[in-house]
Write a protein that holds these residues in place. Structure first.
Motif, PDB file in Angstrom:
ATOM      1  N   ILE A  50       0.857  -1.193   0.000  1.00 32.59           N
ATOM      2  CA  ILE A  50       0.000   0.000   0.000  1.00 32.59           C
ATOM      3  C   ILE A  50       0.889   1.239   0.000  1.00 32.59           C
ATOM      4  CG2 ILE A  50      -1.906  -1.155   1.153  1.00 32.59           C
ATOM      5  CD1 ILE A  50      -1.089   0.277   3.742  1.00 32.59           C
ATOM      6  N   GLU A  56      -4.549   1.325   6.053  1.00 33.66           N
ATOM      7  CA  GLU A  56      -4.498  -0.136   5.993  1.00 33.66           C
ATOM      8  C   GLU A  56      -5.711  -0.801   6.621  1.00 33.66           C
ATOM      9  OE1 GLU A  56      -2.018  -1.456   9.941  1.00 33.66           O
ATOM     10  OE2 GLU A  56      -0.839  -0.935   8.164  1.00 33.66           O
ATOM     11  N   ALA A  80      -3.097   0.616  -3.442  1.00 33.79           N
ATOM     12  CA  ALA A  80      -2.749  -0.781  -3.170  1.00 33.79           C
ATOM     13  C   ALA A  80      -2.500  -1.582  -4.445  1.00 33.79           C
ATOM     14  CB  ALA A  80      -3.863  -1.436  -2.364  1.00 33.79           C
TER      15      ALA A  80
END
Length: 261
Positions: A50, A56, A80
């Motif tokens: 990422i 996240e 990502a």
């Protein structure tokens, strides 16, 4: 006399190694200890990376772990990527006062020139999304859901996704050149309860990306892409390479200080 660069093949490594290695190359270059570098590498195990500032929390880490897939944060921006059936490149060089978009253009032209040697007719994206509004959309999670200006495309579909970071005058740019289709599985690892939304993201990736195997109707090898990329950079930058191959499975990043680059 042509400028000398290093062509560095580090084989297939885990995500933590790959990202730290790129950063360390940029550090060594900033100290004048190495020449410019074109590095090629793969990912073992397959890994989701990422962007430096990306959230996240949208990922389901239990699913990722159970699938045997790694997870890492890149030192660069962007969104990502599921690194799987691909060749990843990284470039460490001086900016020579050029802007981020100018360096993107230069590197993308080298990639296009190289991949054309495989029999692919590629183009560079000439427009880009309004990313401020795009990033508010769920579809913004995958890198390959959109193209930035000068990213590499085939008939409007994205083949290469890249990200760049500056350390003063030092450029670190790396990106994924899609060889196979496994990257399309990224939505399976999102923490989203709605199957409908997951399917929309999957459809978005399928609609907007393409891989070399699909373009050429054959299985393209990592080594084929590596050699084509090397030739493309030689021609576009007017450089010569000294080859380095670091395939020792026990190799540690700290040892990079000790080898002759």
């Amino acid at each position: 006399m042509s400028e000398k660069w290093i062509f560095l093949n580090t084989g297939f490594r885990n995500g933590n190694f790959n990202m730290k290695f790129d950063e360390h190359l940029a550090f060594l270059f900033s100290k004048g200890r190495i020449r410019p570098v074109l590095r090629v590498y793969g990912w073992r195990p397959y890994t989701i990376s990422i962007g430096y500032n990306q959230d996240e929390s949208v990922f389901d880490f239990e699913k990722i772990k159970n699938a045997g897939i790694g997870f890492v944060r890149r030192p660069t921006g962007g969104r990502a990527v599921l690194h799987a059936e691909e060749l990843t490149y990284s470039v460490v060089m001086n900016s020579y006062g050029k802007s981020v978009i100018e360096i993107y253009n230069l590197i993308s032209r080298a990639i296009v020139r190289g991949l054309n040697l495989l029999g692919v007719e590629l183009e560079l994206a000439q427009t880009e999304h309004d990313f401020r509004s795009f990033y508010k959309d769920f579809k913004s999670i995958p890198c390959f859901a959109s193209s930035a200006k000068y990213e590499v495309q085939f008939k409007g579909k994205k083949l290469v996704g890249s990200a760049q970071r500056r350390f003063g005058d030092v450029v670190l740019q790396h990106g994924s050149i899609l060889i196979g289709e496994f990257h399309r599985k990224l939505p399976e690892f999102l923490k989203i309860d709605s199957i409908e939304i997951v399917e929309k993201i999957r459809a978005e990736i399928e609609e907007k990306t393409i891989c070399l195997n699909e373009i050429l109707h054959r299985n393209v090898s990592f080594d084929d892409v590596a050699e084509a990329l090397k030739q493309g950079f030689k021609q576009e930058f007017g450089i010569e390479f000294e080859d380095k191959i670091l395939l020792d499975e026990e190799f540690e990043i700290e040892k990079l200080d000790l080898i002759s680059l």
